[in-house]
Design a protein around this motif. Structure first.
Motif, PDB file in Angstrom:
ATOM      1  N   ALA A 135       0.714  -2.046  10.746  1.00 16.75           N
ATOM      2  CA  ALA A 135       1.644  -2.851   9.939  1.00 16.75           C
ATOM      3  C   ALA A 135       2.077  -4.093  10.715  1.00 16.75           C
ATOM      4  N   SER A 141       0.837  -1.206   0.000  1.00 15.55           N
ATOM      5  CA  SER A 141       0.000   0.000   0.000  1.00 15.55           C
ATOM      6  C   SER A 141       0.869   1.252   0.000  1.00 15.55           C
ATOM      7  N   TYR A 142       2.099   1.112   0.473  1.00 17.12           N
ATOM      8  CA  TYR A 142       2.988   2.255   0.675  1.00 17.12           C
ATOM      9  C   TYR A 142       4.227   2.224  -0.214  1.00 17.12           C
ATOM     10  N   SER A 143       4.319   1.220  -1.082  1.00 16.84           N
ATOM     11  CA  SER A 143       5.557   1.040  -1.834  1.00 16.84           C
ATOM     12  C   SER A 143       5.275   0.883  -3.322  1.00 16.84           C
ATOM     13  N   GLN A 196      -0.888  -3.278  -6.133  1.00 18.06           N
ATOM     14  CA  GLN A 196      -0.348  -2.206  -5.311  1.00 18.06           C
ATOM     15  C   GLN A 196      -1.238  -0.968  -5.334  1.00 18.06           C
ATOM     16  N   ALA A 220      -3.161   0.435  -1.998  1.00 23.36           N
ATOM     17  CA  ALA A 220      -3.028   1.835  -1.582  1.00 23.36           C
ATOM     18  C   ALA A 220      -4.405   2.449  -1.375  1.00 23.36           C
ATOM     19  N   LEU A 235       8.388  -1.346   6.770  1.00 24.44           N
ATOM     20  CA  LEU A 235       8.054   0.049   6.525  1.00 24.44           C
ATOM     21  C   LEU A 235       8.901   1.026   7.360  1.00 24.44           C
ATOM     22  N   ALA A 276      -1.684  -4.123   7.660  1.00 23.90           N
ATOM     23  CA  ALA A 276      -0.840  -4.090   6.463  1.00 23.90           C
ATOM     24  C   ALA A 276       0.251  -5.147   6.610  1.00 23.90           C
ATOM     25  N   VAL A 298      -5.996   1.799   2.040  1.00 19.22           N
ATOM     26  CA  VAL A 298      -5.564   2.658   3.149  1.00 19.22           C
ATOM     27  C   VAL A 298      -6.445   3.895   3.259  1.00 19.22           C
ATOM     28  N   ASN A 299      -6.701   4.559   2.145  1.00 23.02           N
ATOM     29  CA  ASN A 299      -7.500   5.783   2.253  1.00 23.02           C
ATOM     30  C   ASN A 299      -8.993   5.487   2.344  1.00 23.02           C
TER      31      ASN A 299
END
Length: 253
Positions: free
Chosen positions: A245, A146-148, A159, A163, A251, A187, A166-167
């Protein structure tokens, strides 16, 4: 603070991997588990495992990407279980291809399961809770991806949707806070499940994962399920809009 006695917990993608581990653990903490999976035989198998351990469970076939299926199955499952208290949005798929080779059909399929399905299930649960004036909790399965923008292979649809999870989590947490509905996510890093059997069979890939992870190993499904237990009950009563996480420090690098 962590007991869930009498709670009705719906788990999508509950027929295997993280979903199966979550079903077994939620049952061990006292919940009635509703196992939801596109594979009805897998869902029924997990239901039987829970029953053999003395827990309470139901099983239903569910296509999270189909609105009619979600509405019908949730209604039937709520009647059988006597209600719904916690929703675990765990169903997800991955189609790992370079972006230039990914068809629109495959892109849409991943979006429909990983993101639209999560919205449909969350909306259905929230309508039930708001309509009855009762609290609820949603737990979504996001990912370290989600962050990468990296990873071991190009995987833009997975991916991008993770992401979005998350929002979606944060947005629904804010929107539904006045209704006493908490929305959080986990996560995970790479988890030892059949989904990554191809990676576990490749020592070169496993070495890459260990090098990317400060704790130098994969996560176990039960370690992700344990984080879900925390987010489901009174221990996290003041926690909403949070992504926890379970990543061995990935992360934090």
């Amino acid at each position: 603070m962590f007991r869930l006695d009498g709670k009705r917990v719906f788990i999508t993608g509950g027929g295997g991997g993280i979903g199966r581990a979550a079903a077994l653990m939620f049952a061990a903490f006292g919940a009635h588990v509703v196992v939801l999976d596109l594979d009805s035989a897998a869902a029924e198998g997990v239901r039987c495992e829970v029953a053999e351990l003395g827990g309470a469970a139901s099983a239903f076939a569910l296509d999270v990407s189909d609105e009619a299926s979600v509405l019908s199955v949730f209604s039937q499952a709520e009647r059988e279980a006597g209600g719904l208290d916690v929703l675990v949005n765990n169903a997800g798929i991955s189609i790992c291809r370079p972006s230039t080779e990914l068809s629109l059909e495959d892109w849409n399929r991943v979006v429909s399961v990983n993101l639209t399905g999560m919205f449909l299930c969350s909306r259905t649960a929230a309508r039930s809770w708001i309509g009855r004036g009762v609290p609820g909790a949603v737990i979504n399965t996001a990912s370290i991806m989600s962050y990468s923008g990296g990873g071991l292979h190009p995987n833009i649809s997975y991916q991008s949707t993770k992401a979005g999870v998350v929002n979606l989590t944060r947005t629904l947490a804010v929107e539904w806070a006045d209704n006493d509905i908490r929305v959080n996510a986990v996560a995970p890093t790479w988890v030892r499940t059949p989904l990554i059997d191809h990676l576990m069979a490749d020592e070169g890939q496993m070495e890459k994962i260990r090098n990317l992870t400060p704790l130098k190993r994969l996560a176990e499904p039960e370690e992700v399920a344990a984080a879900m237990i925390f987010l489901a009950g009174r221990a996290s009563a003041m926690t909403t809009g949070h992504v926890l996480a379970v990543d061995g420090g990935y992360l934090a690098r």
